[in-house]
Design a protein around this motif. Sequence first.
Motif, PDB file in Angstrom:
ATOM      1  N   THR A 334       0.725  -1.239  -0.304  1.00  0.00           N
ATOM      2  CA  THR A 334      -0.077  -0.061  -0.211  1.00  0.00           C
ATOM      3  C   THR A 334       1.323   1.412   0.100  1.00  0.00           C
ATOM      4  O   THR A 334       2.101   1.382   0.181  1.00  0.00           O
ATOM      5  CB  THR A 334      -1.215   0.188   0.999  1.00  0.00           C
ATOM      6  OG1 THR A 334      -1.667   1.348   0.879  1.00  0.00           O
ATOM      7  CG2 THR A 334      -0.007  -0.384   2.324  1.00  0.00           C
ATOM      8  N   ASP A 335       1.023   2.691  -0.566  1.00  0.00           N
ATOM      9  CA  ASP A 335       0.383   3.309  -1.050  1.00  0.00           C
ATOM     10  C   ASP A 335       1.141   4.159   0.325  1.00  0.00           C
ATOM     11  O   ASP A 335       0.661   5.144   0.862  1.00  0.00           O
ATOM     12  CB  ASP A 335       1.413   4.335  -1.756  1.00  0.00           C
ATOM     13  CG  ASP A 335      -0.116   4.228  -1.992  1.00  0.00           C
ATOM     14  OD1 ASP A 335      -1.253   4.070  -1.773  1.00  0.00           O
ATOM     15  OD2 ASP A 335      -0.195   5.027  -3.660  1.00  0.00           O
ATOM     16  N   ALA A 336       0.322   3.602   1.093  1.00  0.00           N
ATOM     17  CA  ALA A 336      -0.250   4.882   2.194  1.00  0.00           C
ATOM     18  C   ALA A 336       0.399   4.365   3.829  1.00  0.00           C
ATOM     19  O   ALA A 336       0.126   3.230   3.659  1.00  0.00           O
ATOM     20  CB  ALA A 336      -2.118   4.694   2.756  1.00  0.00           C
ATOM     21  N   ASP A 337       0.762   4.832   4.303  1.00  0.00           N
ATOM     22  CA  ASP A 337       2.088   4.330   5.877  1.00  0.00           C
ATOM     23  C   ASP A 337       1.477   5.449   6.973  1.00  0.00           C
ATOM     24  O   ASP A 337       1.683   6.690   6.470  1.00  0.00           O
ATOM     25  CB  ASP A 337       2.833   3.648   5.169  1.00  0.00           C
ATOM     26  CG  ASP A 337       4.064   5.095   5.373  1.00  0.00           C
ATOM     27  OD1 ASP A 337       3.357   5.966   4.895  1.00  0.00           O
ATOM     28  OD2 ASP A 337       5.077   4.793   4.542  1.00  0.00           O
ATOM     29  N   ILE A 338       1.213   4.812   8.136  1.00  0.00           N
ATOM     30  CA  ILE A 338       0.249   5.859   9.099  1.00  0.00           C
ATOM     31  C   ILE A 338       1.636   4.506  10.010  1.00  0.00           C
ATOM     32  O   ILE A 338       1.235   3.377  10.413  1.00  0.00           O
ATOM     33  CB  ILE A 338      -0.779   5.675   9.579  1.00  0.00           C
ATOM     34  CG1 ILE A 338      -1.041   6.261   8.654  1.00  0.00           C
ATOM     35  CG2 ILE A 338      -0.753   6.520  10.320  1.00  0.00           C
ATOM     36  CD1 ILE A 338      -2.698   6.937   8.482  1.00  0.00           C
ATOM     37  N   VAL A 339       2.357   5.358  11.203  1.00  0.00           N
ATOM     38  CA  VAL A 339       3.526   4.868  11.658  1.00  0.00           C
ATOM     39  C   VAL A 339       3.034   4.822  12.492  1.00  0.00           C
ATOM     40  O   VAL A 339       2.610   6.332  13.404  1.00  0.00           O
ATOM     41  CB  VAL A 339       4.732   5.289  11.292  1.00  0.00           C
ATOM     42  CG1 VAL A 339       5.208   4.748  12.963  1.00  0.00           C
ATOM     43  CG2 VAL A 339       5.319   4.768  10.291  1.00  0.00           C
ATOM     44  N   ILE A 340       3.073   4.206  14.130  1.00  0.00           N
ATOM     45  CA  ILE A 340       1.686   4.770  15.001  1.00  0.00           C
ATOM     46  C   ILE A 340       3.144   5.062  16.244  1.00  0.00           C
ATOM     47  O   ILE A 340       4.369   4.350  16.318  1.00  0.00           O
ATOM     48  CB  ILE A 340       1.489   3.238  15.804  1.00  0.00           C
ATOM     49  CG1 ILE A 340      -0.060   2.710  15.108  1.00  0.00           C
ATOM     50  CG2 ILE A 340       1.146   2.991  17.574  1.00  0.00           C
ATOM     51  CD1 ILE A 340       0.366   1.428  14.660  1.00  0.00           C
ATOM     52  N   GLN A 341       2.561   5.987  16.863  1.00  0.00           N
ATOM     53  CA  GLN A 341       3.541   6.380  17.458  1.00  0.00           C
ATOM     54  C   GLN A 341       3.625   6.336  19.310  1.00  0.00           C
ATOM     55  O   GLN A 341       2.602   5.532  19.826  1.00  0.00           O
ATOM     56  CB  GLN A 341       3.337   8.260  18.061  1.00  0.00           C
ATOM     57  CG  GLN A 341       3.430   8.566  16.303  1.00  0.00           C
ATOM     58  CD  GLN A 341       4.771   8.454  15.846  1.00  0.00           C
ATOM     59  OE1 GLN A 341       6.186   8.644  16.247  1.00  0.00           O
ATOM     60  NE2 GLN A 341       4.526   8.854  14.124  1.00  0.00           N
TER      61      GLN A 341
END
Length: 448
Positions: A334-341
């Motif tokens: 996927t080109d959407a990445d959300i990193v969990i902080q």
Amino acid sequence: MAKVTFDYSKASKFISDDEVVAMKKIAEDAKEVLVNKSGAGNDFLGWIDLPVDYDKDEFARIKAAAKKIQSDSEVLVVIGIGGSYLGARAAIDFLRHGFYNNVSKEIRKTPEIYYAGNSISPAYLKGLLDVVGDRDFSVNIISKSGTTTEPAIAFRIFKEKLEKKYGKEEAAKRIYATTDKAKGALKNLATEEGYESFVVPDDVGGRFSVLTAVGLLPIAVSGADIDKLMEGAASGREKALNNTFEDNDAVKYAAIRNILLRKGKSIEITANYEPSLHYFGEWWKQLYGESEGKDQKGIFPAAVDLTTDLHSMGQFIQDGSRLMFETVVNIEKTDADIVIQEEADDLDGLNYLAGKDMDFVNKSAMNGTILAHTDGNVPNLMVNVPEQNEFYLGELFYMYEFACGVSGYILGVNPFNQPGVESYKKNMFALLGKPGYEDMTAELQKRL
Ligand SMILES: O=P(O)(O)OC[C@H]1O[C@H](O)[C@H](O)[C@@H](O)[C@@H]1O
């Protein structure tokens, strides 16, 4: 180069090598019948060569019409039902912004797109009329037969709105009709009123028509690249026609699902882990449901959106009647990445995921679910899609269409007709008092 692939390795405990060898022969024979056009329904095989043999002039007209709609309309209303809208909706959801109609025009750049004529609900239609409001809009009315009730009603209403707003002559320039080249009420209307028309070829059934103007015009309006879509489909065609069984994902998929059917797995659940694939599942359900569900035979096609439905249908899939197998459509990258902080106090207990991106969590859920369902005796198959783009969607559409033809012939049905769909229509027409159905009316009313 990466490609769409079919993988049944996770289902190996349910399928023996001998079964695959036996079914390979049957599937290859079915493929021959399909490509030699010697089977039932062989006058509906125009879709086989469509990706390489399509009307280039019409393709150019589709692009020009899309440009015009983009330049003069804030909204496009796509009117159609079944095969006359599901492919376009699946493609636009798959390829474009997840909140296509809701993001700002700056992000979307193309008209909002809504669908009508896919139910007979007055509440839905009233709502949609409100959404369109006073804005500039165009209509693409799509019906192969040109006589289907649901889209015909919606079209009457939107045509009236267009004519009120722009006058009859201007309104006609905002109506695009996709229908049979010669027959049907819609064709007559289009000729009479001078609408720009596009053709659903005689030898392409509605559910196989996504790569004709039926799908291509709305997809092009959304800003997706229809050249790339056709290239992907051509690549899928090349593999389906020429690869040997071991490398032929379409034929293998057809074979494996029929092995499972013969062992009592009469429901196939197509699962996705991306909400943007919901309508791909709806498109697939029509393709397989109408093609195979006849003569008291067939695999019932169901679809789930995961992990969403693991919290509603998950219990049944894991532990209910053992009727089903599952095919996961997996988007590999996927080109959407959300990193969990990381959070200092970790009150929600999620710090163990800090630094991980959400897609890793999603894939872990998928892998864990595949193993759990397999342990629960639900064979899991996979269709791997490298990325969500036009090329791979073209491959995917073609792989599923080709597999559907092969699978239908393995099953021993005509995959290209849908005689059962007429029954409800006859009853509805009789109850509505449509001329020609009078003898049925009284008898049906007695039964209500
Ligand atoms: O394109 P149309 O002729 O309006 O048909 C729309 C849909 O409805 C019919 O009842 C068929 O069952 C479908 O195969 C078809 O896709």
